[in-house]
Design an enzyme around this catalytic site. Sequence first.
Site, PDB file in Angstrom:
ATOM      1  N   GLU A 159      28.232  -6.613  29.859  1.00  0.00           N
ATOM      2  CA  GLU A 159      29.263  -6.949  28.699  1.00  0.00           C
ATOM      3  C   GLU A 159      29.080  -5.917  28.146  1.00  0.00           C
ATOM      4  O   GLU A 159      30.689  -5.685  28.281  1.00  0.00           O
ATOM      5  CB  GLU A 159      28.543  -7.916  28.413  1.00  0.00           C
ATOM      6  CG  GLU A 159      29.376  -9.427  28.068  1.00  0.00           C
ATOM      7  CD  GLU A 159      28.617 -10.333  27.414  1.00  0.00           C
ATOM      8  OE1 GLU A 159      29.339 -11.194  28.305  1.00  0.00           O
ATOM      9  OE2 GLU A 159      28.424 -10.539  26.319  1.00  0.00           O
ATOM     10  N   GLU A 190      31.836  -3.554  30.074  1.00  0.00           N
ATOM     11  CA  GLU A 190      32.898  -4.166  29.824  1.00  0.00           C
ATOM     12  C   GLU A 190      33.833  -3.965  28.843  1.00  0.00           C
ATOM     13  O   GLU A 190      34.594  -3.764  29.040  1.00  0.00           O
ATOM     14  CB  GLU A 190      32.599  -5.900  30.932  1.00  0.00           C
ATOM     15  CG  GLU A 190      33.872  -6.302  30.641  1.00  0.00           C
ATOM     16  CD  GLU A 190      33.873  -8.269  31.411  1.00  0.00           C
ATOM     17  OE1 GLU A 190      32.716  -8.553  31.167  1.00  0.00           O
ATOM     18  OE2 GLU A 190      34.706  -8.602  31.561  1.00  0.00           O
ATOM     19  N   CYS A 212      28.538 -16.405  27.973  1.00  0.00           N
ATOM     20  CA  CYS A 212      26.790 -17.240  28.897  1.00  0.00           C
ATOM     21  C   CYS A 212      26.660 -18.425  28.303  1.00  0.00           C
ATOM     22  O   CYS A 212      25.871 -19.064  29.394  1.00  0.00           O
ATOM     23  CB  CYS A 212      26.022 -16.314  27.769  1.00  0.00           C
ATOM     24  SG  CYS A 212      25.883 -14.837  27.714  1.00  0.00           S
ATOM     25  N   SER A 220      34.834 -12.289  29.030  1.00  0.00           N
ATOM     26  CA  SER A 220      34.010 -11.875  30.268  1.00  0.00           C
ATOM     27  C   SER A 220      33.754 -12.095  31.278  1.00  0.00           C
ATOM     28  O   SER A 220      33.896 -13.197  31.558  1.00  0.00           O
ATOM     29  CB  SER A 220      32.721 -11.595  29.344  1.00  0.00           C
ATOM     30  OG  SER A 220      31.932 -10.578  30.508  1.00  0.00           O
ATOM     31  N   LYS A 223      23.984 -26.430  32.190  1.00  0.00           N
ATOM     32  CA  LYS A 223      24.008 -25.724  32.990  1.00  0.00           C
ATOM     33  C   LYS A 223      23.863 -25.726  34.416  1.00  0.00           C
ATOM     34  O   LYS A 223      23.536 -25.129  35.507  1.00  0.00           O
ATOM     35  CB  LYS A 223      22.473 -24.698  33.036  1.00  0.00           C
ATOM     36  CG  LYS A 223      22.273 -24.005  31.668  1.00  0.00           C
ATOM     37  CD  LYS A 223      22.996 -22.560  31.884  1.00  0.00           C
ATOM     38  CE  LYS A 223      22.967 -21.637  31.205  1.00  0.00           C
ATOM     39  NZ  LYS A 223      23.727 -20.242  31.491  1.00  0.00           N
ATOM     40  N   GLU A 276      27.176 -26.033  35.640  1.00  0.00           N
ATOM     41  CA  GLU A 276      27.102 -24.627  36.135  1.00  0.00           C
ATOM     42  C   GLU A 276      26.561 -24.064  36.983  1.00  0.00           C
ATOM     43  O   GLU A 276      27.340 -23.401  38.332  1.00  0.00           O
ATOM     44  CB  GLU A 276      26.478 -23.670  34.909  1.00  0.00           C
ATOM     45  CG  GLU A 276      26.866 -21.999  34.614  1.00  0.00           C
ATOM     46  CD  GLU A 276      26.543 -20.945  34.318  1.00  0.00           C
ATOM     47  OE1 GLU A 276      25.184 -21.228  34.110  1.00  0.00           O
ATOM     48  OE2 GLU A 276      26.880 -20.403  33.387  1.00  0.00           O
ATOM     49  N   GLU A 283      32.057 -21.311  42.636  1.00  0.00           N
ATOM     50  CA  GLU A 283      32.048 -19.167  42.228  1.00  0.00           C
ATOM     51  C   GLU A 283      30.361 -18.410  42.551  1.00  0.00           C
ATOM     52  O   GLU A 283      30.534 -17.379  43.135  1.00  0.00           O
ATOM     53  CB  GLU A 283      32.793 -19.352  40.702  1.00  0.00           C
ATOM     54  CG  GLU A 283      33.795 -19.766  40.927  1.00  0.00           C
ATOM     55  CD  GLU A 283      33.985 -20.662  40.287  1.00  0.00           C
ATOM     56  OE1 GLU A 283      33.142 -21.361  40.209  1.00  0.00           O
ATOM     57  OE2 GLU A 283      35.131 -21.610  40.017  1.00  0.00           O
ATOM     58  N   CYS A 319      21.993 -21.728  21.857  1.00  0.00           N
ATOM     59  CA  CYS A 319      21.394 -22.710  22.590  1.00  0.00           C
ATOM     60  C   CYS A 319      19.613 -23.398  21.465  1.00  0.00           C
ATOM     61  O   CYS A 319      19.209 -24.457  22.499  1.00  0.00           O
ATOM     62  CB  CYS A 319      20.947 -21.516  23.647  1.00  0.00           C
ATOM     63  SG  CYS A 319      21.759 -20.843  24.348  1.00  0.00           S
TER      64      CYS A 319
END
Lengths: 165, 580
Positions: B280, B283, B300, B320, B359, B362, B367, B505
């Site tokens: 990151e 990037e 994230c 990102s 999650k 996710e 993907e 989190c």
Amino acid sequence: MQKKISKIPFKGTPEQEEQLKAIIAKHKDDPGAVMPVLQEAQDVYGYLPIEVQQMIAEGLNVPLEEVFGVSTFYSQFSLTPKGEYNISVCLGTACYVKGSGNILNKITEMLGIEAEECTQDGKFSLTACRCIGACGLAPVLTVNDEVYGRLTVDDVPTILNKYTA
Amino acid sequence: MEMINIKINGMPLSVPAGSTILEAARYAGINIPTLCFLKDINEIGACRMCVVEVKRARSLVAACVYPVSEGMEIFTNTKRVQDSRRTTLELILSKHKRKCLSCLRSENCELQKLCLELGVEDEGRFDGANPSCEKDESTAYLVRDNDKCILCKRCVAACHNQYVSVIGANNRGFDSVIGCAYEKKLADVSCVGCGQCIVSCPTGALTERDQTNDVFDVINDPEKIVIVQTAPSIRAALGECFDMPIGTNVKGKMVAALKRLGFDKVFDTDFGADLTIMEEANELIARIKNGGKLPMITSCSPGWVKFCEHYYPELLPHLSSCKSPQQMTGAIIKSYYAEKEGIDPKKIVVVSVMPCTAKKFECAREEFANEEGITDVDIVITTRELARMIKRAQINFKDLPDEEFDPALGLSTGAGVIFGATGGVMEAALRTAADVLTGESQENIEYHEVRGTKGIKEASYNLGGADIKVAVASGLSNAAKLLEMIKNGEADYQFIEIMCCPGGCVNGGGQPIQPANVRNFNDIKAMRAKAIYEEDRNLPLRKSHESPIIKELYSTYLGEPGGHRAHELLHTTYVERKKY
């Protein structure tokens, strides 16, 4: 009672959409705009399908669930369209003791729809209403503005046939 | 501060003006039970559990919302009060599916606790007609059982507070149910999966989709090599499920428990966090140098990503392209680690323990599966599910020794640990970016401006001659404020960190559930975050790029950050989703 939700495809016109947009614009900055907008939208469309509620949610920048919650809370709001002929069976006390419940059941059986529903072809809708002030004619039903009184279950097919012809 | 004089149960007391009766009673050390009340979020005075008697008042009043006034005399424990509360509970119970013995919330249910405390003797006193609702099991992450719902609306308030508002009260009176517009299933509306509704629910009406049995099944399959990874914030919260104080760091015991549960390897998602920082930061620097889309926003938090996809799809280019630490760790386990150890990646099952229900969504995103159908992560369980597994295996958690993560992918830095709190990703990225941009190792590595539980934080830094303006938001209503600024061209930041859950989190929707009477009077997210920052302070390595595993991984396998292989394994794409 839980609100019936229509499965009949939405047939809104561009003119109706213009009217709805004007209603939303008129109330946009009012606090608590959802209820008056729903009320006026129902005047335009006759009911409040999801397409209309989405436009209201988007236009007023409120969550769709909030709009839906209000529309299901108040009994005046309807989520099913009215048919070309709206049959309204009085379930007020006088009509009810004179057997209007059986008349409602007969219509349900013949049209295949429950109260607060509309036939697939959009021809008939059925409403169970409270006293319409014609207790002397009990049991009574109306089809749009036409009043039919002192009914028996056997009169139902004759009445419906008048409109299906 | 203006003080006013009141009496509670005959005891004279001076309390700040504007206090509610509930708060005033707390000053006097008197507990008033609540059920629907969630401070700042759900102050609707609806459930009538907190009723008290006020001298000369017409009826009992709701203590949670009723302000005190000069000379007020309050009685919190009269027979009239007790009878009223008990009857309210009995009425609630008449519509509650009392399957308590097999309920995931048994022993952690506010309704159950109140019934015990307030002396309900006959749970069936008002039993009557009670139509059953269909369970909503449409999503990968959440189960709604409205037969256990008591209509407190805490979930509705939590969802609204997250700027999502896909659930609400539908219909009226006896027919009232909490649900989505047009009675759609949760999977068919723009729910982001954050799980804040679950941690707000006082009963078992809302739970995560429990996958503990799936995990036991793979552990018991001799063909499978089962590798577990744990997110940074698990260690700061898991102890609460075993009656340890909020904010206890149980890293060592957690690792010991995972080994005893039979996982073949126990790795640390903090490693993936370090890796995320490498990619990151690289990037970000590239975007700044090459005129890429700015501000760049972190990716994230899967609840945040889904929120952006549903509600701000036009801003997706700001995200990102880095995968989250969980996905990066999974991807490296099934490529680099599998190759190094000579294991067929098809035999590996990666289980993640996450503070997060999103999650679960996710890890199943398409993907994250390669051409052969191998996914980075196979099963996600929440902190609560891990606690459940430990209890089921009859492990005495409190008595466990402290053990260490397996070294292969278990060593991480302080930068990885602080990912668990809001501002942590930002601080970790700044630590690495500062060293890269100045070309030397900076000694001052604590960025206090981006710490703390404030909803939106801003700061500016000069790193090696470059001015960097950053912002940090946690909680989606705060995120939405920043996103509106970006949309209107008012945001001159280069880098933004967004975490879906308020506080990050540590306060995720998969974390242990603290009852409202604890949540209302303690800042849980700050208490848990403290444990995380303490661990960071005590670690020998506190910058991601100084981790020896990260160094070895790049030199022997990945090449450069942002290089070809890194891109293939560690970066992803996003999709536009519908709002309605």
